[in-house]
Design a protein around this motif. Structure first.
Motif, PDB file in Angstrom:
ATOM      1  N   THR A 195       0.918  -1.128  -0.162  1.00  0.00           N
ATOM      2  CA  THR A 195       0.055   0.074  -0.066  1.00  0.00           C
ATOM      3  C   THR A 195       1.011   1.185   0.040  1.00  0.00           C
ATOM      4  OG1 THR A 195      -1.718  -1.053   0.972  1.00  0.00           O
ATOM      5  CG2 THR A 195      -1.807   1.281   1.141  1.00  0.00           C
ATOM      6  N   ASN A 196       1.847   1.268   0.861  1.00  0.00           N
ATOM      7  CA  ASN A 196       2.791   2.454   0.612  1.00  0.00           C
ATOM      8  C   ASN A 196       3.690   2.487  -0.301  1.00  0.00           C
ATOM      9  OD1 ASN A 196       1.805   3.214   3.466  1.00  0.00           O
ATOM     10  ND2 ASN A 196       3.438   1.974   4.412  1.00  0.00           N
ATOM     11  N   PHE A 197       4.121   1.404  -0.806  1.00  0.00           N
ATOM     12  CA  PHE A 197       4.873   1.423  -2.136  1.00  0.00           C
ATOM     13  C   PHE A 197       4.106   2.141  -3.320  1.00  0.00           C
ATOM     14  CE2 PHE A 197       6.883  -0.182  -5.913  1.00  0.00           C
ATOM     15  CZ  PHE A 197       8.325  -0.109  -5.538  1.00  0.00           C
ATOM     16  N   LEU A 198       2.764   1.416  -3.219  1.00  0.00           N
ATOM     17  CA  LEU A 198       1.966   1.943  -4.560  1.00  0.00           C
ATOM     18  C   LEU A 198       1.499   3.399  -4.308  1.00  0.00           C
ATOM     19  CD1 LEU A 198       0.180  -1.443  -5.413  1.00  0.00           C
ATOM     20  CD2 LEU A 198       1.997  -0.518  -6.739  1.00  0.00           C
ATOM     21  N   ASN A 199       1.142   3.548  -3.099  1.00  0.00           N
ATOM     22  CA  ASN A 199       0.636   5.168  -3.027  1.00  0.00           C
ATOM     23  C   ASN A 199       1.835   6.244  -3.224  1.00  0.00           C
ATOM     24  OD1 ASN A 199      -1.861   4.164  -2.014  1.00  0.00           O
ATOM     25  ND2 ASN A 199      -1.270   4.607   0.184  1.00  0.00           N
ATOM     26  N   ALA A 200       2.955   5.814  -2.894  1.00  0.00           N
ATOM     27  CA  ALA A 200       4.180   6.537  -3.183  1.00  0.00           C
ATOM     28  C   ALA A 200       4.161   6.959  -4.733  1.00  0.00           C
ATOM     29  CB  ALA A 200       5.419   6.024  -2.845  1.00  0.00           C
ATOM     30  N   GLN A 201       3.802   5.893  -5.757  1.00  0.00           N
ATOM     31  CA  GLN A 201       3.791   5.997  -7.131  1.00  0.00           C
ATOM     32  C   GLN A 201       2.459   6.702  -7.678  1.00  0.00           C
ATOM     33  OE1 GLN A 201       5.185   2.634  -9.353  1.00  0.00           O
ATOM     34  NE2 GLN A 201       6.861   2.262  -7.863  1.00  0.00           N
ATOM     35  N   GLY A 202       1.707   6.805  -6.894  1.00  0.00           N
ATOM     36  CA  GLY A 202       0.568   7.405  -7.309  1.00  0.00           C
ATOM     37  C   GLY A 202      -0.436   6.516  -8.197  1.00  0.00           C
ATOM     38  N   ILE A 203      -0.177   5.243  -7.896  1.00  0.00           N
ATOM     39  CA  ILE A 203      -0.976   4.339  -8.735  1.00  0.00           C
ATOM     40  C   ILE A 203      -2.388   4.354  -8.138  1.00  0.00           C
ATOM     41  CG2 ILE A 203      -1.103   2.054  -9.550  1.00  0.00           C
ATOM     42  CD1 ILE A 203       1.258   2.992 -10.625  1.00  0.00           C
ATOM     43  N   GLN A 204      -3.366   4.133  -8.921  1.00  0.00           N
ATOM     44  CA  GLN A 204      -4.748   3.674  -8.468  1.00  0.00           C
ATOM     45  C   GLN A 204      -5.019   2.295  -8.707  1.00  0.00           C
ATOM     46  OE1 GLN A 204      -7.785   6.188 -10.287  1.00  0.00           O
ATOM     47  NE2 GLN A 204      -9.293   4.709 -10.081  1.00  0.00           N
ATOM     48  N   TYR A 205      -5.131   1.833  -7.538  1.00  0.00           N
ATOM     49  CA  TYR A 205      -5.112   0.113  -7.274  1.00  0.00           C
ATOM     50  C   TYR A 205      -6.007  -0.287  -6.346  1.00  0.00           C
ATOM     51  CZ  TYR A 205      -2.674   0.910  -3.133  1.00  0.00           C
ATOM     52  OH  TYR A 205      -2.424   1.269  -1.825  1.00  0.00           O
ATOM     53  N   SER A 206      -6.340  -1.815  -6.158  1.00  0.00           N
ATOM     54  CA  SER A 206      -6.848  -2.268  -5.029  1.00  0.00           C
ATOM     55  C   SER A 206      -6.046  -3.712  -5.030  1.00  0.00           C
ATOM     56  CB  SER A 206      -8.210  -2.731  -4.942  1.00  0.00           C
ATOM     57  OG  SER A 206      -8.970  -1.481  -5.201  1.00  0.00           O
ATOM     58  N   ILE A 207      -5.895  -4.210  -3.923  1.00  0.00           N
ATOM     59  CA  ILE A 207      -5.157  -5.427  -3.548  1.00  0.00           C
ATOM     60  C   ILE A 207      -6.334  -6.566  -3.299  1.00  0.00           C
ATOM     61  CG2 ILE A 207      -3.741  -6.718  -2.172  1.00  0.00           C
ATOM     62  CD1 ILE A 207      -2.519  -4.073  -1.496  1.00  0.00           C
ATOM     63  N   PHE A 208      -6.148  -7.667  -4.073  1.00  0.00           N
ATOM     64  CA  PHE A 208      -7.085  -8.713  -4.031  1.00  0.00           C
ATOM     65  C   PHE A 208      -6.270  -9.997  -3.685  1.00  0.00           C
ATOM     66  CE2 PHE A 208      -9.062  -5.796  -6.878  1.00  0.00           C
ATOM     67  CZ  PHE A 208     -10.334  -5.785  -6.448  1.00  0.00           C
ATOM     68  N   ILE A 209      -6.788 -10.488  -2.391  1.00  0.00           N
ATOM     69  CA  ILE A 209      -5.805 -11.954  -1.814  1.00  0.00           C
ATOM     70  C   ILE A 209      -6.729 -13.130  -2.540  1.00  0.00           C
ATOM     71  CG2 ILE A 209      -5.213 -13.174   0.072  1.00  0.00           C
ATOM     72  CD1 ILE A 209      -3.831 -10.554  -0.636  1.00  0.00           C
ATOM     73  N   LEU A 210      -6.431 -13.903  -3.399  1.00  0.00           N
ATOM     74  CA  LEU A 210      -6.982 -14.843  -4.058  1.00  0.00           C
ATOM     75  C   LEU A 210      -6.810 -16.168  -3.150  1.00  0.00           C
ATOM     76  CD1 LEU A 210      -5.919 -14.076  -7.608  1.00  0.00           C
ATOM     77  CD2 LEU A 210      -8.015 -13.124  -6.348  1.00  0.00           C
TER      78      LEU A 210
END
Ligand SMILES: *[C@@H]1O[C@H](CO)[C@@H](O)[C@H](O)[C@H]1NC(C)=O
Ligand SMILES: *[C@@H]1O[C@H](CO)[C@@H](O)[C@H](O)[C@H]1NC(C)=O
Ligand SMILES: *[C@@H]1O[C@H](CO)[C@@H](O)[C@H](O)[C@H]1NC(C)=O
Ligand SMILES: *[C@@H]1O[C@H](CO)[C@@H](O)[C@H](O)[C@H]1NC(C)=O
Ligand SMILES: *[C@@H]1O[C@H](CO)[C@@H](O)[C@H](O)[C@H]1NC(C)=O
Ligand SMILES: *[C@@H]1O[C@H](CO)[C@@H](O)[C@H](O)[C@H]1NC(C)=O
Ligand SMILES: *[C@@H]1O[C@H](CO)[C@@H](O)[C@H](O)[C@H]1NC(C)=O
Length: 312
Positions: free
Chosen positions: A89-104
């Motif tokens: 979450t911290n890594f992707l937020n720092a890049q300004g990526i719009q995302y969600s994490i899905f645990i399959l």
């Protein structure tokens, strides 16, 4: 008389006007209702709430911006998950990526099937997301120059052989791979024949190659195999399922032209929206189905010791 008629006429006209206004009002209310209901069914919110049948309607919808579904095949690695979600979450937020994490989360009793889980994750998210990261739960990017941006023209392999802590062969595309919605669909997703650990990513490489897709990789990264990623997997504590039974070894060394995205058999038994230390994550419980005639090695538990071949 004339005055009276005229007055009557004016009255009728006023009534008529009110009637028209009321009808228009009702039509507006009805239209608003219809639009709102269909919007509701479109599940356009960020933390996707899946509504059945939304996938066919939305798959060609133009997104306002790129939206990444981080797909994490998973079973029984809670400690690794606790590290993964806040870190990513911290890594992707720092890049300004719009995302969600899905645990399959694979909840059936068959052997782990990373590729089928990714197929299911794709089908589940593609109404609202236009690219996926096929992401190991135990591999954390440390170098902030590793980009998770939308892979517009080619799949992008973040954990390249010259950066991954363990795998260094040229055709390696495991670990972390970004693929957009059209690319994944074009190759019919991944094979459903890979029960147990390994080789499904190598088969996927051949699918991409056959479709003339050339995987690209990070350039000008100054870190190397020892300091680009943090590998949180503990080999001693968690043994990999490398058993081969029946004719698995033979079949899984070949390109699979039969199975893929179109025929993955599964049932989503539950979807949980959790927060881990305030970091949101969606856990999708997936029950995979196995046709034992086609892939008997989805369960090696009843095969005799001598017929099991340990991978060397
Ligand atoms: C990322 O790239 C920039 C520009 O090339 C460089 O200055 C920086 O040191 C790099 N960061 C890392 C962690 O390698
Ligand atoms: C991938 O590379 C091959 C060979 O260099 C080339 O023919 C093909 O057009 C490339 N594919 C794409 C999508 O650029
Ligand atoms: C990588 O570095 C080289 C040499 O510094 C430079 O010429 C090139 O443009 C860089 N490539 C990218 C994609 O940044
Ligand atoms: C791996 O797990 C074993 C058994 O739980 C433990 O003894 C060992 O310290 C762990 N290794 C690392 C590097 O965490
Ligand atoms: C391996 O699979 C191929 C194709 O499915 C088959 O023709 C061949 O007989 C198999 N070989 C063995 C040793 O099972
Ligand atoms: C399993 O696969 C076989 C061979 O393709 C097929 O005949 C059979 O109908 C399948 N069984 C189920 C339950 O789908
Ligand atoms: C394995 O063997 C047990 C005991 O014989 C039996 O109950 C079970 O159904 C078998 N499972 C499979 C997958 O054949």
């Amino acid at each position: 008389m004339i005055t009276y008629s005229g007055r009557k006429c004016v009255l009728s006209f006023t009534k008529f006007l009110s009637f028209v206004i009321i009808v228009m009002f009702l039509v507006t209310v009805l239209l608003t209702f219809i639009v709102l209901t269909s919007e509701n069914c479109a599940c356009v919110n960020q933390q996707t709430s899946f509504c059945p049948n939304s996938y066919p309607k939305l798959k060609n919808r133009k997104l306002l911006s790129h939206n990444l579904a981080v797909l994490v095949p998973f079973r029984d690695r809670f400690d690794e998950l606790l590290t993964f979600v806040p870190y990513m979450t911290n890594f992707l937020n720092a890049q300004g990526i719009q995302y969600s994490i899905f645990i399959l989360n694979q909840v059936d009793n068959y052997r782990f099937n990373r590729a089928s889980l990714i197929n299911v994750g794709y089908l589940y998210t593609m109404g609202d997301y236009d690219y996926i990261a096929m992401h190991d739960v135990d591999l954390l990017p440390k170098n902030t120059n590793l980009s998770y941006a939308y892979p517009a023209t080619q799949p992008f392999h973040v954990s390249a052989p010259n950066l991954h802590p363990r795998y260094h062969y040229d055709n390696f595309i495991g670990g972390i791979l970004l693929v957009n919605r059209e690319q994944f669909k074009l190759v019919n997703g991944m094979s459903n024949k890979y029960w147990g650990w390994g080789l499904e990513d190598d088969e996927f490489f051949v699918r991409l190659k056959d479709a003339n897709l050339n995987v690209t990789r990070p350039v000008n990264i100054t870190t190397g195999t020892s300091n680009t990623f943090r590998h949180t997997h503990n080999k001693t504590y968690r043994k990999r399922d490398t058993i081969k039974c029946y004719n698995q070894r033979n079949v899984t060394r070949r390109r699979d032209r039969q199975t893929g995205l179109h025929d993955v058999k599964y049932k989503i038994t539950n979807v949980h929206k959790l927060t881990l230390d305030d970091y949101p994550v969606t856990v999708v419980n997936i029950e995979l189905k196995c046709n034992r005639t086609v892939t008997p090695w989805c369960d090696c538990s009843n095969t005799t010791k001598s017929s099991l071949n340990k991978k060397t």
